[in-house]
Each structure stands twice: as structure tokens, then as C-alpha cells.
Design a protein around this motif. Structure first.
Motif, short mmCIF file in Angstrom:
data_model
loop_
_atom_site.label_atom_id
_atom_site.label_comp_id
_atom_site.label_asym_id
_atom_site.label_seq_id
_atom_site.Cartn_x
_atom_site.Cartn_y
_atom_site.Cartn_z
N ILE A 34 14.33 -5.31 2.24
CA ILE A 34 15.51 -5.72 1.47
C ILE A 34 15.02 -6.15 0.09
CG2 ILE A 34 17.43 -7.35 1.33
CD1 ILE A 34 17.08 -7.51 4.50
N GLU A 35 15.40 -5.39 -0.92
CA GLU A 35 14.91 -5.65 -2.28
C GLU A 35 15.43 -6.99 -2.80
OE1 GLU A 35 13.95 -2.88 -6.01
OE2 GLU A 35 16.07 -2.88 -5.43
N VAL A 36 14.50 -7.79 -3.30
CA VAL A 36 14.84 -9.08 -3.91
C VAL A 36 14.72 -8.96 -5.42
CG1 VAL A 36 14.25 -11.54 -4.01
CG2 VAL A 36 14.01 -10.30 -1.86
N HIS A 37 13.60 -8.42 -5.87
CA HIS A 37 13.35 -8.11 -7.29
C HIS A 37 12.62 -6.77 -7.31
CE1 HIS A 37 14.49 -12.07 -8.69
NE2 HIS A 37 13.63 -12.64 -7.87
N ARG A 38 12.46 -6.23 -8.48
CA ARG A 38 11.71 -4.97 -8.60
C ARG A 38 10.31 -5.17 -8.02
NH1 ARG A 38 8.52 -2.27 -12.62
NH2 ARG A 38 8.94 -0.04 -12.53
N HIS A 39 9.96 -4.34 -7.06
CA HIS A 39 8.66 -4.35 -6.39
C HIS A 39 8.42 -5.57 -5.51
CE1 HIS A 39 7.11 -1.42 -9.68
NE2 HIS A 39 7.93 -0.83 -8.84
N VAL A 40 9.46 -6.31 -5.20
CA VAL A 40 9.38 -7.45 -4.28
C VAL A 40 10.54 -7.33 -3.31
CG1 VAL A 40 9.41 -9.97 -4.03
CG2 VAL A 40 8.35 -8.94 -6.05
N ALA A 41 10.22 -7.38 -2.01
CA ALA A 41 11.25 -7.23 -0.99
C ALA A 41 11.05 -8.26 0.12
CB ALA A 41 11.22 -5.83 -0.40
N ARG A 42 12.13 -8.51 0.82
CA ARG A 42 12.12 -9.42 1.96
C ARG A 42 12.15 -8.59 3.22
NH1 ARG A 42 16.39 -11.28 4.80
NH2 ARG A 42 17.91 -10.60 3.27
N LEU A 43 11.40 -9.03 4.22
CA LEU A 43 11.48 -8.35 5.51
C LEU A 43 12.79 -8.72 6.18
CD1 LEU A 43 7.86 -8.81 6.94
CD2 LEU A 43 8.83 -6.84 5.76
N PRO A 44 13.45 -7.77 6.82
CA PRO A 44 14.69 -8.10 7.52
C PRO A 44 14.43 -9.19 8.56
CG PRO A 44 14.38 -5.72 7.41
CD PRO A 44 13.11 -6.35 6.92
N GLY A 92 0.81 -1.21 0.00
CA GLY A 92 0.00 0.00 0.00
C GLY A 92 0.84 1.27 0.00
N LEU A 93 2.15 1.11 -0.12
CA LEU A 93 3.05 2.26 -0.13
C LEU A 93 3.13 2.89 -1.51
CD1 LEU A 93 6.05 0.70 1.84
CD2 LEU A 93 4.35 2.32 2.73
N SER A 94 3.49 4.15 -1.54
CA SER A 94 3.80 4.78 -2.82
C SER A 94 5.16 4.27 -3.25
CB SER A 94 3.85 6.31 -2.66
OG SER A 94 4.98 6.67 -1.87
N ASN A 95 5.50 4.44 -4.51
CA ASN A 95 6.80 4.01 -5.01
C ASN A 95 7.93 4.72 -4.25
OD1 ASN A 95 8.31 2.35 -6.78
ND2 ASN A 95 8.77 4.14 -8.03
N ASP A 96 7.75 6.01 -3.96
CA ASP A 96 8.77 6.77 -3.22
C ASP A 96 8.95 6.21 -1.81
OD1 ASP A 96 9.33 8.41 -5.36
OD2 ASP A 96 8.03 10.04 -4.67
N ALA A 97 7.85 5.92 -1.12
CA ALA A 97 7.93 5.39 0.24
C ALA A 97 8.57 4.00 0.22
CB ALA A 97 6.54 5.33 0.87
N TRP A 98 8.27 3.21 -0.80
CA TRP A 98 8.87 1.87 -0.96
C TRP A 98 10.38 2.00 -1.10
CZ3 TRP A 98 7.31 -3.18 -0.90
CH2 TRP A 98 8.10 -4.13 -1.57
N GLN A 99 10.83 2.91 -1.96
CA GLN A 99 12.27 3.12 -2.17
C GLN A 99 12.95 3.63 -0.90
OE1 GLN A 99 14.02 2.06 -4.74
NE2 GLN A 99 12.10 1.27 -5.58
N ARG A 100 12.28 4.50 -0.15
CA ARG A 100 12.84 4.99 1.12
C ARG A 100 13.00 3.84 2.11
NH1 ARG A 100 9.44 9.30 0.21
NH2 ARG A 100 7.90 8.55 1.70
N ALA A 101 12.01 2.94 2.16
CA ALA A 101 12.08 1.79 3.08
C ALA A 101 13.24 0.87 2.70
CB ALA A 101 10.76 1.02 3.06
N ILE A 102 13.50 0.72 1.41
CA ILE A 102 14.63 -0.11 0.96
C ILE A 102 15.95 0.58 1.33
CG2 ILE A 102 15.84 -0.94 -1.10
CD1 ILE A 102 13.01 -1.60 -2.24
N ARG A 103 16.05 1.88 1.07
CA ARG A 103 17.28 2.60 1.41
C ARG A 103 17.54 2.59 2.91
NH1 ARG A 103 15.37 6.07 -2.60
NH2 ARG A 103 14.56 7.51 -1.04
N ALA A 104 16.48 2.63 3.71
CA ALA A 104 16.62 2.65 5.18
C ALA A 104 16.89 1.26 5.75
CB ALA A 104 15.35 3.23 5.81
#
Length: 167
Positions: free
Chosen positions: A39-49, A23-35
């Protein structure tokens, strides 16, 4: 973003989260990955730490990244059906079949298949991951690595996933 809000979804998807499900915006998603919150696995798919990295998670991530109608296939589906061991898989790639031959998702580390006989593709779910049915998996496995077919057929018969008439 509170990761606890997404805990249930991620638990059902092998510790993974998609941009759409978050439900995040693309910008918020990218900020969460940078922070490091994701943890980005593929584009628009991430793993929880802290989520363990497993073979099934790699397969689930590839299917999610390939989009709607995608399913694990070939040796990846054989792993999900317990028709052969993940350690015996040749190569680092996950195999995914897409139903829509016009779709061309690019997913690193994924071999994408676009079969011509899409009418008979009957996706199943194993461990919450969309995959080809057991019989189709055996056929695809034969095209991928014929040496794996005989032991996989034996396992499928013992498990009652297929019968001799179907083979």
C-alpha cells in the motif's frame, strides 16, 4: 514477490518497506501496489497490508521518503522523544529536516526544513527513526509552536534528556 522475505525489515521500520530495501524493480514495485500486496504511502515507500497505521509510522514513512540524511524534526521529533503527545500536534503535517540544503524532495503531507546550521545537526534514533537530538528538537519546537515548549522542556528535564546547563 514473497512479502515474508521482507517481514523482518518491515517490522523494524513500523510496517513499512522501501523500493530500495525490497530489491524489486520499479515495474515489480508498481505491480505489487496495483495488486494490493503493498500500500503506497509515499513515492518508493509502502506499508505492508495489515500493518497498523500509527503516528510513528507516518513519521517513519516521511523520513524514508525524504531520503538519505533526512530526520524527523520539530513537533514530529518531539513526539518521538515523548516531549508532547501526538494528539496535541497541530496540523496534519510531519516535519522532516534534511542535511543537504541542495536536496528538494517532494513528499506530500511533509514540511521540509533545510537549516543553515547543519554542522550541529546530530541525528539520533528513536523507535528506529532518525530524528534530531532532544535539545535541537526543543529549539525547533520553539520555532514551530512556542506554546508547546514549556511543557516539553519539563518532560525533557524529568526524563533526563537535557540538563539545565544545556538549556
Amino acid at each position: 514477490m514473497r512479502l515474508s522475505d521482507h517481514d523482518t525489515w518491515a517490522r523494524e521500520h513500523h510496517g513499512l518497506l522501501t523500493l530500495a530495501a525490497s530489491g524489486l524493480s520499479n515495474d515489480a514495485w508498481q505491480r505489487a501496489i496495483r495488486a494490493g500486496s503493498l500500500i503506497e504511502v509515499h513515492r518508493h515507500v509502502a506499508r505492508l497490508p495489515g500493518a497498523p497505521i500509527t503516528t510513528r509510522q507516518r513519521i517513519a514513512a516521511a523520513v524514508l521518503a525524504a531520503g538519505d540524511g533526512a530526520m524527523a524534526s520539530h513537533s514530529s521529533a518531539a513526539v518521538l522523544w515523548d516531549l508532547h503527545d501526538a494528539a496535541a500536534t497541530h496540523g496534519p503535517f510531519v516535519h522532516v529536516t534534511v542535511r543537504d540544503a541542495r536536496r528538494h524532495p517532494r513528499v506530500n503531507g511533509v514540511v521540509l526544513h533545510r537549516p543553515t546550521d547543519r554542522v550541529r545537526l546530530r541525528p539520533q534514533r528513536r523507535d528506529g527513526i532518525a530524528c534530531t537530538n532532544a535539545l535541537r528538537t526543543l529549539c525547533d519546537l520553539g520555532a514551530d509552536d512556542p506554546a508547546l515548549v514549556t511543557p516539553a522542556v519539563g518532560r525533557a528535564l524529568r526524563a533526563g534528556l537535557v540538563d539545565l546547563d544545556a538549556l
